[in-house]
Design a protein around this motif. Structure first.
Motif, short mmCIF file in Angstrom:
data_model
loop_
_atom_site.label_atom_id
_atom_site.label_comp_id
_atom_site.label_asym_id
_atom_site.label_seq_id
_atom_site.Cartn_x
_atom_site.Cartn_y
_atom_site.Cartn_z
N GLU A 11 0.86 -1.19 0.00
CA GLU A 11 0.00 0.00 0.00
C GLU A 11 0.89 1.23 0.00
N ALA A 12 0.26 2.39 -0.04
CA ALA A 12 0.98 3.66 0.11
C ALA A 12 0.20 4.52 1.09
N LEU A 13 0.93 5.23 1.94
CA LEU A 13 0.30 6.15 2.87
C LEU A 13 -0.17 7.39 2.11
N LYS A 14 -0.90 8.26 2.80
CA LYS A 14 -1.43 9.48 2.17
C LYS A 14 -0.31 10.32 1.56
N ASP A 15 0.89 10.25 2.16
CA ASP A 15 2.01 11.05 1.65
C ASP A 15 2.85 10.30 0.62
N GLY A 16 2.40 9.10 0.22
CA GLY A 16 3.10 8.33 -0.79
C GLY A 16 4.09 7.32 -0.25
N THR A 17 4.36 7.31 1.04
CA THR A 17 5.30 6.36 1.64
C THR A 17 4.80 4.93 1.42
N PRO A 18 5.64 4.07 0.81
CA PRO A 18 5.21 2.68 0.62
C PRO A 18 5.22 1.92 1.95
N VAL A 19 4.17 1.15 2.18
CA VAL A 19 4.05 0.32 3.38
C VAL A 19 3.57 -1.07 2.98
N THR A 20 3.84 -2.00 3.84
CA THR A 20 3.31 -3.35 3.69
C THR A 20 2.32 -3.58 4.81
N ALA A 120 -3.82 3.66 10.43
CA ALA A 120 -4.96 3.02 11.10
C ALA A 120 -6.11 2.82 10.12
N SER A 121 -6.32 3.78 9.23
CA SER A 121 -7.39 3.63 8.23
C SER A 121 -7.10 2.46 7.29
N LEU A 122 -5.85 2.32 6.87
CA LEU A 122 -5.49 1.18 6.02
C LEU A 122 -5.71 -0.14 6.75
N LEU A 123 -5.22 -0.21 7.98
CA LEU A 123 -5.39 -1.44 8.76
C LEU A 123 -6.86 -1.76 8.95
N ARG A 125 -9.39 -0.92 7.04
CA ARG A 125 -9.96 -1.37 5.77
C ARG A 125 -9.64 -2.85 5.51
N HIS A 126 -8.41 -3.25 5.77
CA HIS A 126 -8.03 -4.64 5.54
C HIS A 126 -8.66 -5.58 6.57
N LEU A 127 -8.72 -5.15 7.83
CA LEU A 127 -9.38 -5.97 8.84
C LEU A 127 -10.87 -6.12 8.53
N ALA A 128 -11.49 -5.07 8.02
CA ALA A 128 -12.91 -5.15 7.67
C ALA A 128 -13.14 -6.18 6.57
N CYS A 129 -12.27 -6.21 5.58
CA CYS A 129 -12.41 -7.21 4.50
C CYS A 129 -12.26 -8.62 5.05
N ILE A 130 -11.26 -8.83 5.90
CA ILE A 130 -11.05 -10.15 6.49
C ILE A 130 -12.24 -10.52 7.37
N GLY A 131 -12.69 -9.59 8.21
CA GLY A 131 -13.82 -9.84 9.09
C GLY A 131 -15.09 -10.14 8.32
N GLN A 132 -15.30 -9.39 7.27
CA GLN A 132 -16.49 -9.62 6.42
C GLN A 132 -16.44 -11.02 5.83
N ASP A 133 -15.28 -11.41 5.30
CA ASP A 133 -15.13 -12.77 4.76
C ASP A 133 -15.36 -13.84 5.82
N ALA A 134 -15.03 -13.53 7.08
CA ALA A 134 -15.20 -14.48 8.17
C ALA A 134 -16.63 -14.51 8.71
N GLY A 135 -17.49 -13.66 8.16
CA GLY A 135 -18.88 -13.65 8.57
C GLY A 135 -19.21 -12.71 9.72
N LEU A 136 -18.27 -11.84 10.07
CA LEU A 136 -18.55 -10.86 11.12
C LEU A 136 -19.51 -9.80 10.60
N SER A 137 -20.35 -9.29 11.47
CA SER A 137 -21.26 -8.22 11.08
C SER A 137 -20.98 -6.91 11.81
#
Length: 181
Positions: A11-20, A120-123, A125-137
């Protein structure tokens, strides 16, 4: 469906910094200890609602040895000039016990130097996708009322939000879309 145990995204942060953004690994106890030591006292207080010294070996084991079913933990990392990867953020959820949990509690901690840059917003977003796939509401979080940056992360998430104040703590509930939608 994402495999949370092997999760890995560039991913990239708002300022363009690459992150994993990736799954935490069992062998990262020292990286997590170093990241904790680099936190300012206020960050520790906002995360744990009390002051906390160095994490014990048992706490580091608990933080890094997750099952990726009930507990899902992602870290945000950056690479230094020497190629060494450093942990700059942690986001996790702990789902209710049971065969098909629908609710999980969220927690985040971000290194001081990297706050306000969208980690935190990136994390989330990714946790929400994982949680959604796991059936969390539902995701829930408890946030100190003066922690405006974290409250803003939840407000800007795009997820339906409900906030309830309990003295100096805001109880935040985020609704996840159905994975069948």
């Amino acid at each position: 469906m994402a495999d949370p145990q092997n999760y890995y995204v560039q991913e990239a942060l708002k300022d363009g910094t690459p992150v994993t953004i990736r799954a935490i690994r069992k062998d990262e106890k020292e990286s997590i200890r170093n990241a904790f030591r680099a936190l300012d006292r206020e960050a520790v207080y906002r995360r744990f609602f009390s002051q906390k010294e160095d994490p014990t070996d048992a706490e580091l084991e608990q933080v890094t040895d997750v099952d990726f079913r009930q507990v899902v933990a992602l870290v945000a990392t950056v690479s230094q000039a020497d190629g060494k990867e450093i942990v700059i953020g942690d986001g996790r959820y702990v789902a209710d016990k049971g065969e098909k949990p629908e609710r999980a509690e969220l927690a985040f901690i971000i290194a001081e130097r990297y706050r306000g840059r969208g980690i935190a917003s990136l994390l989330l977003r990714h946790l929400a996708c994982i949680g959604q796939d796991a059936g969390l509401s539902t995701f829930e979080a408890y946030v100190l009322a003066y922690n405006a940056p974290m409250l803003a992360v939840f407000q800007r998430s795009g997820l339906p939000i409900c906030r309830r104040r309990e003295r100096d703590i805001i109880h935040v509930t985020l609704s996840l879309p159905s994975s069948r939608a």
